[in-house]
Design a protein around this motif. Structure first.
Motif, PDB file in Angstrom:
ATOM      1  N   VAL A   1       0.879  -1.173  -0.086  1.00 53.96           N
ATOM      2  CA  VAL A   1       0.150   0.046  -0.233  1.00 53.96           C
ATOM      3  C   VAL A   1       0.677   1.210  -0.039  1.00 53.96           C
ATOM      4  O   VAL A   1       0.565   2.108  -0.600  1.00 53.96           O
ATOM      5  CB  VAL A   1      -0.836  -0.085   1.157  1.00 53.96           C
ATOM      6  N   LEU A   2       1.924   1.169   0.756  1.00 50.20           N
ATOM      7  CA  LEU A   2       2.830   2.209   0.764  1.00 50.20           C
ATOM      8  C   LEU A   2       3.545   2.772  -0.664  1.00 50.20           C
ATOM      9  O   LEU A   2       3.878   3.845  -0.926  1.00 50.20           O
ATOM     10  CB  LEU A   2       3.945   2.164   1.681  1.00 50.20           C
ATOM     11  N   ALA A   3       3.748   1.699  -1.398  1.00 45.29           N
ATOM     12  CA  ALA A   3       4.161   1.802  -2.860  1.00 45.29           C
ATOM     13  C   ALA A   3       3.102   2.420  -3.757  1.00 45.29           C
ATOM     14  O   ALA A   3       3.617   3.020  -4.699  1.00 45.29           O
ATOM     15  CB  ALA A   3       4.729   0.501  -3.258  1.00 45.29           C
ATOM     16  N   GLY A   4       1.869   2.485  -3.393  1.00 45.15           N
ATOM     17  CA  GLY A   4       0.883   3.120  -4.275  1.00 45.15           C
ATOM     18  C   GLY A   4       0.609   4.576  -3.947  1.00 45.15           C
ATOM     19  O   GLY A   4       1.179   5.332  -2.871  1.00 45.15           O
ATOM     20  N   PRO A   5      -0.264   5.241  -4.472  1.00 47.43           N
ATOM     21  CA  PRO A   5      -0.477   6.674  -4.551  1.00 47.43           C
ATOM     22  C   PRO A   5      -1.061   7.112  -3.120  1.00 47.43           C
ATOM     23  O   PRO A   5      -0.965   8.453  -2.929  1.00 47.43           O
ATOM     24  CB  PRO A   5      -1.452   7.007  -5.703  1.00 47.43           C
ATOM     25  N   THR A   6      -1.823   6.139  -2.670  1.00 49.76           N
ATOM     26  CA  THR A   6      -2.543   6.606  -1.064  1.00 49.76           C
ATOM     27  C   THR A   6      -1.475   6.345  -0.106  1.00 49.76           C
ATOM     28  O   THR A   6      -1.798   6.895   1.221  1.00 49.76           O
ATOM     29  CB  THR A   6      -3.642   5.697  -1.010  1.00 49.76           C
ATOM     30  N   GLY A   7      -0.301   6.076  -0.316  1.00 49.91           N
ATOM     31  CA  GLY A   7       0.649   5.712   0.993  1.00 49.91           C
ATOM     32  C   GLY A   7       0.931   6.783   1.681  1.00 49.91           C
ATOM     33  O   GLY A   7       0.695   7.059   2.984  1.00 49.91           O
ATOM     34  N   GLY A   8       1.187   7.947   0.978  1.00 47.20           N
ATOM     35  CA  GLY A   8       1.557   9.242   2.041  1.00 47.20           C
ATOM     36  C   GLY A   8       0.157   9.687   2.785  1.00 47.20           C
ATOM     37  O   GLY A   8       0.429  10.323   3.866  1.00 47.20           O
ATOM     38  N   PHE A   9      -1.028   9.597   2.240  1.00 47.59           N
ATOM     39  CA  PHE A   9      -1.996  10.097   2.878  1.00 47.59           C
ATOM     40  C   PHE A   9      -2.209   9.119   4.106  1.00 47.59           C
ATOM     41  O   PHE A   9      -2.772   9.879   5.184  1.00 47.59           O
ATOM     42  CB  PHE A   9      -3.227  10.085   1.785  1.00 47.59           C
ATOM     43  N   LEU A  10      -2.178   7.842   3.846  1.00 45.16           N
ATOM     44  CA  LEU A  10      -2.263   7.050   5.065  1.00 45.16           C
ATOM     45  C   LEU A  10      -1.167   7.291   6.049  1.00 45.16           C
ATOM     46  O   LEU A  10      -1.622   7.352   7.284  1.00 45.16           O
ATOM     47  CB  LEU A  10      -2.053   5.657   4.545  1.00 45.16           C
TER      48      LEU A  10
ATOM     49  N   CYS B   1       1.468  15.574   3.214  1.00 44.46           N
ATOM     50  CA  CYS B   1       2.142  14.393   3.142  1.00 44.46           C
ATOM     51  C   CYS B   1       1.781  13.658   2.088  1.00 44.46           C
ATOM     52  O   CYS B   1       2.605  12.868   1.345  1.00 44.46           O
ATOM     53  CB  CYS B   1       1.881  13.408   4.453  1.00 44.46           C
ATOM     54  N   GLY B   2       0.538  13.619   1.701  1.00 46.57           N
ATOM     55  CA  GLY B   2      -0.160  12.711   0.538  1.00 46.57           C
ATOM     56  C   GLY B   2       0.287  13.227  -0.765  1.00 46.57           C
ATOM     57  O   GLY B   2       0.529  12.412  -1.731  1.00 46.57           O
ATOM     58  N   ILE B   3       0.217  14.321  -1.051  1.00 42.70           N
ATOM     59  CA  ILE B   3       0.456  15.077  -2.645  1.00 42.70           C
ATOM     60  C   ILE B   3       1.872  14.760  -3.106  1.00 42.70           C
ATOM     61  O   ILE B   3       2.030  14.199  -3.910  1.00 42.70           O
ATOM     62  CB  ILE B   3      -0.037  16.566  -2.431  1.00 42.70           C
ATOM     63  N   PRO B   4       2.883  15.141  -2.253  1.00 48.50           N
ATOM     64  CA  PRO B   4       4.308  14.916  -2.901  1.00 48.50           C
ATOM     65  C   PRO B   4       4.395  13.291  -3.087  1.00 48.50           C
ATOM     66  O   PRO B   4       4.940  12.928  -3.920  1.00 48.50           O
ATOM     67  CB  PRO B   4       5.088  15.325  -1.802  1.00 48.50           C
ATOM     68  N   TRP B   5       3.815  12.405  -2.164  1.00 46.55           N
ATOM     69  CA  TRP B   5       4.023  10.976  -2.334  1.00 46.55           C
ATOM     70  C   TRP B   5       3.304  10.654  -3.712  1.00 46.55           C
ATOM     71  O   TRP B   5       3.800   9.996  -4.359  1.00 46.55           O
ATOM     72  CB  TRP B   5       3.533  10.342  -1.283  1.00 46.55           C
ATOM     73  N   MET B   6       2.134  10.948  -3.794  1.00 45.09           N
ATOM     74  CA  MET B   6       1.457  10.717  -4.793  1.00 45.09           C
ATOM     75  C   MET B   6       1.862  11.121  -6.012  1.00 45.09           C
ATOM     76  O   MET B   6       2.054  10.406  -7.391  1.00 45.09           O
ATOM     77  CB  MET B   6      -0.132  11.208  -4.786  1.00 45.09           C
ATOM     78  N   SER B   7       2.622  12.317  -6.158  1.00 46.17           N
ATOM     79  CA  SER B   7       3.257  12.755  -7.292  1.00 46.17           C
ATOM     80  C   SER B   7       4.656  11.848  -7.484  1.00 46.17           C
ATOM     81  O   SER B   7       4.529  11.609  -8.794  1.00 46.17           O
ATOM     82  CB  SER B   7       3.741  14.066  -6.933  1.00 46.17           C
ATOM     83  N   VAL B   8       5.097  11.482  -6.601  1.00 45.93           N
ATOM     84  CA  VAL B   8       6.590  10.667  -7.052  1.00 45.93           C
ATOM     85  C   VAL B   8       5.913   9.368  -7.407  1.00 45.93           C
ATOM     86  O   VAL B   8       6.632   8.766  -8.350  1.00 45.93           O
ATOM     87  CB  VAL B   8       7.264  10.690  -5.470  1.00 45.93           C
ATOM     88  N   VAL B   9       4.904   8.800  -6.840  1.00 43.37           N
ATOM     89  CA  VAL B   9       4.497   7.370  -7.101  1.00 43.37           C
ATOM     90  C   VAL B   9       3.997   7.205  -8.452  1.00 43.37           C
ATOM     91  O   VAL B   9       4.197   6.327  -9.462  1.00 43.37           O
ATOM     92  CB  VAL B   9       3.532   6.725  -6.133  1.00 43.37           C
ATOM     93  N   THR B  10       3.320   8.343  -8.952  1.00 38.13           N
ATOM     94  CA  THR B  10       2.504   8.227 -10.228  1.00 38.13           C
ATOM     95  C   THR B  10       3.187   9.075 -11.357  1.00 38.13           C
ATOM     96  O   THR B  10       2.918   8.987 -12.564  1.00 38.13           O
ATOM     97  CB  THR B  10       1.073   9.149 -10.082  1.00 38.13           C
ATOM     98  N   GLY B  11       4.265   9.599 -10.928  1.00 35.90           N
ATOM     99  CA  GLY B  11       4.911  10.586 -12.065  1.00 35.90           C
ATOM    100  C   GLY B  11       4.317  11.609 -12.421  1.00 35.90           C
ATOM    101  O   GLY B  11       5.143  12.159 -13.381  1.00 35.90           O
ATOM    102  N   MET B  12       3.458  12.092 -11.979  1.00 38.77           N
ATOM    103  CA  MET B  12       2.835  13.528 -12.201  1.00 38.77           C
ATOM    104  C   MET B  12       3.319  14.536 -11.319  1.00 38.77           C
ATOM    105  O   MET B  12       4.184  14.339 -10.469  1.00 38.77           O
ATOM    106  CB  MET B  12       1.308  13.304 -12.000  1.00 38.77           C
TER     107      MET B  12
END
Length: 188
Positions: free
Chosen positions: A80-89, A141-152
């Motif tokens: 789950v941490l490797a996914g886009p929601t990991g930072g939000f979690l 916490c979640g937005i930068p994580w999602m950015s890195v994981v998804t490449g956006m």
């Protein structure tokens, strides 16, 4: 910790799990669904305060990471941490602590300045505490994580997440109203 604290932490962890069982609503073009988990974060923070709310979310996240299917959609595990929601979690833990701390500080200020005169502002103060901890910090916490994981790009991730803000603001208001009522009953 007292027995009462342990029971409240377990109860609010269970509540957060139940809120996560409500099926997530996928958003078109967004890798993060709409869930009610953040409502559990806000409610725990307002009712339990920073320490116990932090423990609630630490327990919840810990359960998810060891593989118990407590996340929306029955997801769990380190993947789950490797996914886009990991930072939000992960952001829910400090988010609950911050919201709880701000809400407690607001209540102490109300008590010092006269309960009758300022009590009407407590729902507003609790709402602001939820906005700061349950939305701003969790998103930070979640937005930068999602950015890195998804490449956006970070800016695109930020703009994509703005679609969630109105719903989260409504969750914060409901949590503030519920917490005010629960505190008036002296249950915690």
């Amino acid at each position: 910790m007292k027995t009462k604290d342990i029971v409240l932490v377990a109860l609010f962890c269970a509540l957060t799990i139940v809120l996560g069982l409500i099926p997530p609503i996928p958003m078109p073009g967004v890798p993060v669904p709409i869930t009610l988990q953040t409502f559990g974060v806000m409610l725990a923070a307002l009712i339990l305060g920073p320490k116990r709310a932090g423990l609630v979310l630490l327990l919840y996240v810990g359960m998810a990471l060891i593989g118990l299917p407590v996340l929306p959609g029955g997801r769990a595990g380190m993947a789950v941490l490797a996914g886009p929601t990991g930072g939000f979690l992960l952001g829910m833990i400090p988010g609950a602590i911050l919201a709880g701390w701000l809400a407690r500080a607001g209540r102490q200020s109300t008590a010092r300045n006269g309960t009758l005169r300022l009590a009407k502002w407590q729902v507003f103060r609790d709402w602001l505490a939820c906005l700061a901890g349950g939305i701003v910090l969790v998103y930070a916490c979640g937005i930068p994580w999602m950015s890195v994981v998804t490449g956006m790009s970070l800016s695109k991730a930020f703009w994509v997440m703005l679609a969630f803000v109105p719903g989260d603001m409504l969750k914060a208001l409901i949590a503030a109203l519920v917490a005010t009522r629960v505190r008036s009953l002296n249950l915690t």
